[in-house]
Design a protein around this motif. Sequence first.
Motif: not given
Length: 383
Positions: A230, A232, A235-236, A239, A301, A337, A340-341
């Motif tokens: 995990t 985030s 991931h962000n 993104k 993620h 990565p 999408k999570p």
Amino acid sequence: RSNHNVSQVSEGVLSRDENHTEDTPTQHALSPYLDYMAYLYQRMDPLPEQERFEINYRDFLQSPLQPLMDNLEAQTYETFEKDTVKYTQYQRAIAKALVDKVSDDEVSTTRTVLMVVGAGRGPLVRASLQAAEETGRMLKVYAVEKNPNAVITLHSLIKLEGWESMVTIISSDMRCWDAPEKADILVSELLGSFGDNELSPECLDGAQRFLKPDGISIPSSYTSFIQPVTASKLHNDIKAHKDIAHFETAYVVKLHRVARLAPPQEVFSFAHPNFSPKATNQRYTKLQFELPQDTGSCLVHGFAGYFDAVLYKDVHLGIEPNTCTPNMFSWFPIFFPLRKPIYVPSESPIEVHFWRCCGATKVWYEWALVAPSPSPIHNSNGR
Ligand SMILES: C[S@@+](CC[C@H](N)C(=O)[O-])C[C@H]1O[C@@H](n2cnc3c(N)ncnc32)[C@H](O)[C@@H]1O
């Protein structure tokens, strides 16, 4: 740490107290808790030097180096060369190989031919000569390097150290060098955070032509590992680029704010030399991760990646968390990565498929989640 003046913060809280006057500040009810936190914080051990160096890289995504395609910069070599632990491991491995190659009875009559392929600015040449001195073995070294800038520094080093009679510098790509003789020992460090991702297999396939049939490769093998995470923040950050391409590439990153969801598992292995005519560097692996019961449900993620390399016999070097070489800082983990999570319900296994694909002019990875729900194949055809 002295910059963290906690009492100033507590005064800020107090200034909002209705009863507060300039002369007689009253204690906020939570103030003792804050003071105690400050006390604990101030008593913490200072960060070790390695962590102080790494702190600015926490969760900072970087593109992996490509030392075959690009020529590394002087500063990059300089950073490598500070990692004394890496070279100590190499020296230990080379010393063991030298002792296995030349018995005590032969030390005065036998000279071992050792080739450092991808010599950079020479630290593995130094480690080889030190291993020879330590074991009393005679050595003839070829230092092969394709980066012309590194070769210039290498020439200066050999002159400065007076190694001219022992070391021959070859300014060439190892895959096309026509060696004048065969090597007993081939030493290289072409490893990426995921082991094979800097194309060590392809380079060493090209170099093993000039290794004797009973010759030794250091490293003799390496294996990559992954584990679901995990992450985030990562991931962000990816993104924020607002495109798919950034989700279809791997990153080197000092993982910090991540939850590692299951123990790492082996992905791909390579062994050298490999004289089998059927040998291929393409790989495919399917892995299943069972999450511990107390994890509950979570979001995945992506996958954190690591490597472990066997340099020679029991001498290894790596960053796989369970077996990692202490105090070595040359490699951060790699991160693959997911676009999408993926929501993973409690006690559901995670199944992921990984491919190492080889084309005429490029090598790339593809990856896809199969369970608990399928993802698209990431980086299909290395696009
Ligand atoms: C990771 S660096 C290691 C350098 C040095 N051995 C050290 O430990 O500091 C890899 C080196 O291999 C060189 N290299 C990569 N592929 C090569 C090839 N095909 N032929 C010759 N040198 C190569 C790169 O230019 C780089 O200097």
